[in-house]
Design an enzyme around this catalytic site. Structure first.
Site, PDB file in Angstrom:
ATOM      1  N   LYS A 122       5.335  -6.193   9.887  1.00 12.88           N
ATOM      2  CA  LYS A 122       6.750  -6.495  10.124  1.00 12.88           C
ATOM      3  C   LYS A 122       7.100  -6.481  11.621  1.00 12.88           C
ATOM      4  CE  LYS A 122       8.165  -4.870   5.546  1.00 12.88           C
ATOM      5  NZ  LYS A 122       9.168  -4.087   4.786  1.00 12.88           N
ATOM      6  N   TYR A 170      12.332 -12.538  -0.148  1.00  8.43           N
ATOM      7  CA  TYR A 170      12.916 -11.309  -0.716  1.00  8.43           C
ATOM      8  C   TYR A 170      13.990 -11.615  -1.760  1.00  8.43           C
ATOM      9  CZ  TYR A 170      10.564  -8.085   2.545  1.00  8.43           C
ATOM     10  OH  TYR A 170       9.635  -7.318   3.217  1.00  8.43           O
ATOM     11  N   PHE A 227      20.941  -3.537   0.768  1.00  7.94           N
ATOM     12  CA  PHE A 227      20.225  -3.652   2.045  1.00  7.94           C
ATOM     13  C   PHE A 227      19.733  -5.076   2.325  1.00  7.94           C
ATOM     14  CE2 PHE A 227      17.138  -2.017  -1.135  1.00  7.94           C
ATOM     15  CZ  PHE A 227      16.185  -3.019  -1.103  1.00  7.94           C
ATOM     16  N   ARG A 270      -1.452  -0.600  -1.377  1.00  7.45           N
ATOM     17  CA  ARG A 270      -0.269   0.253  -1.518  1.00  7.45           C
ATOM     18  C   ARG A 270      -0.594   1.694  -1.133  1.00  7.45           C
ATOM     19  NH1 ARG A 270       3.810  -2.330  -3.408  1.00  7.45           N
ATOM     20  NH2 ARG A 270       4.997  -0.540  -4.156  1.00  7.45           N
ATOM     21  N   THR A 277       7.385   3.600   0.515  1.00  9.45           N
ATOM     22  CA  THR A 277       8.339   2.723   1.206  1.00  9.45           C
ATOM     23  C   THR A 277       9.111   3.479   2.280  1.00  9.45           C
ATOM     24  OG1 THR A 277       8.605   1.415  -0.802  1.00  9.45           O
ATOM     25  CG2 THR A 277      10.320   1.183   0.869  1.00  9.45           C
ATOM     26  N   ARG A 322       2.557   3.905   6.918  1.00  9.12           N
ATOM     27  CA  ARG A 322       3.992   4.170   7.101  1.00  9.12           C
ATOM     28  C   ARG A 322       4.247   5.562   7.651  1.00  9.12           C
ATOM     29  NH1 ARG A 322       5.368   0.924   1.615  1.00  9.12           N
ATOM     30  NH2 ARG A 322       6.043  -1.062   2.513  1.00  9.12           N
ATOM     31  N   ASN A 373       9.683  -0.428   8.214  1.00 14.17           N
ATOM     32  CA  ASN A 373       8.583   0.387   7.692  1.00 14.17           C
ATOM     33  C   ASN A 373       7.221  -0.281   7.893  1.00 14.17           C
ATOM     34  OD1 ASN A 373       8.873  -1.565   5.741  1.00 14.17           O
ATOM     35  ND2 ASN A 373       9.024  -0.158   4.007  1.00 14.17           N
ATOM     36  N   HIS A 427       4.619  -4.758   4.605  1.00 15.40           N
ATOM     37  CA  HIS A 427       4.949  -5.097   3.218  1.00 15.40           C
ATOM     38  C   HIS A 427       3.647  -5.359   2.482  1.00 15.40           C
ATOM     39  CE1 HIS A 427       6.583  -7.109  -0.333  1.00 15.40           C
ATOM     40  NE2 HIS A 427       5.583  -7.961  -0.175  1.00 15.40           N
ATOM     41  N   GLU A 463       3.431 -14.474  -3.903  1.00 16.99           N
ATOM     42  CA  GLU A 463       3.691 -14.230  -2.479  1.00 16.99           C
ATOM     43  C   GLU A 463       2.648 -14.899  -1.595  1.00 16.99           C
ATOM     44  OE1 GLU A 463       6.033  -9.953  -3.057  1.00 16.99           O
ATOM     45  OE2 GLU A 463       4.172 -10.003  -1.892  1.00 16.99           O
TER      46      GLU A 463
HETATM   47  P1  CMP Z   1       9.193  -3.965   1.299  1.00 15.60           P
HETATM   48  O1  CMP Z   1       8.030  -3.347   0.639  1.00 15.60           O
HETATM   49  O2  CMP Z   1       8.934  -5.110   2.202  1.00 15.60           O
HETATM   50  O3  CMP Z   1      10.241  -4.433   0.181  1.00 15.60           O
HETATM   51  C1  CMP Z   1      11.631  -4.471   0.393  1.00 15.60           C
HETATM   52  C2  CMP Z   1      12.037  -3.947   1.738  1.00 15.60           C
HETATM   53  O4  CMP Z   1      13.403  -3.634   1.877  1.00 15.60           O
HETATM   54  C3  CMP Z   1      11.330  -2.629   2.012  1.00 15.60           C
HETATM   55  O5  CMP Z   1       9.959  -2.830   2.183  1.00 15.60           O
HETATM   56  C4  CMP Z   1      12.110  -2.137   3.232  1.00 15.60           C
HETATM   57  O6  CMP Z   1      11.682  -2.767   4.420  1.00 15.60           O
HETATM   58  C5  CMP Z   1      13.516  -2.656   2.933  1.00 15.60           C
HETATM   59  N1  CMP Z   1      14.449  -1.620   2.519  1.00 15.60           N
HETATM   60  C6  CMP Z   1      15.523  -1.207   3.217  1.00 15.60           C
HETATM   61  N2  CMP Z   1      16.202  -0.276   2.575  1.00 15.60           N
HETATM   62  C7  CMP Z   1      15.561  -0.046   1.415  1.00 15.60           C
HETATM   63  C8  CMP Z   1      15.774   0.837   0.312  1.00 15.60           C
HETATM   64  N3  CMP Z   1      16.811   1.677   0.271  1.00 15.60           N
HETATM   65  N4  CMP Z   1      14.891   0.808  -0.708  1.00 15.60           N
HETATM   66  C9  CMP Z   1      13.836  -0.059  -0.690  1.00 15.60           C
HETATM   67  N5  CMP Z   1      13.600  -0.917   0.327  1.00 15.60           N
HETATM   68  C10 CMP Z   1      14.438  -0.908   1.379  1.00 15.60           C
END
Ligand code: CMP
Length: 139
Positions: A10, A50, A58, A86, A92, A103, A113, A116, A127
């Site tokens: 990211k 997304y 968010f 993962r 996350t 992370r 974070n 992805h 994807e």
């Molecule tokens: P990702 O795994 O890319 O999938 C969705 C993304 O939304 C997540 O990582 C974060 O970068 C972002 N995000 C921001 N806020 C939240 C939240 N509260 N819960 C989950 N994802 C979030």
């Protein structure tokens, strides 16, 4: 079984020049980078990627963040690649991520974070096709 998963480094990771350190974590875990490109996502591309999160509070901030700088999109291949990736990424929310995970080590916040990864083999196929032609993936 040997699987493929879609990975994104990211904007917070590219901004801090962390792509090599993060790729080393994937490779050390036995994942192979079989496709990779650095791209600047458009708003439409980030929204489409997304789309499943469109109703989440968010979403707008996430799209803004994902278009705030270059990302590196990748296909990782290996035994159980979806789950393995993962595990290497960690939770996350970096506050909940285990020691040694990407992370835990690098993420700035739950949004910024660093990485992805696809959450299932089914979503991985969708994807991967979103970003790569079959001819761009070289095993
Ligand atoms: P990702 O795994 O890319 O999938 C969705 C993304 O939304 C997540 O990582 C974060 O970068 C972002 N995000 C921001 N806020 C939240 C939240 N509260 N819960 C989950 N994802 C979030």
């Amino acid at each position: 079984a040997v699987e493929r998963t879609l990975s994104i480094l990211k904007p917070d990771a590219t901004r801090r020049n962390l792509t090599g350190k993060i790729n080393a974590k994937f490779e050390d875990a036995g994942l192979r980078i079989v496709a990779q490109k650095r791209v600047q996502l458009t708003t439409a591309e980030a929204e489409g990627f997304y789309a499943v999160h469109r109703e989440r509070p968010f979403f707008g901030s996430l799209v803004e963040f994902m278009t705030s700088g270059p990302v590196v999109v990748q296909v990782l291949e290996g035994e159980g690649a979806v789950l393995k990736n993962r595990e290497v990424m960690g939770a996350t929310n970096p506050a909940n991520a285990a020691e040694g995970t990407i992370r835990k080590e690098f993420a700035e916040s739950i949004e910024a974070n660093s990485v992805h990864g696809s959450d299932s083999a089914e979503n991985a196929a969708i994807e991967i096709a979103y970003f790569f032609a079959q001819t761009e993936i070289v095993a």
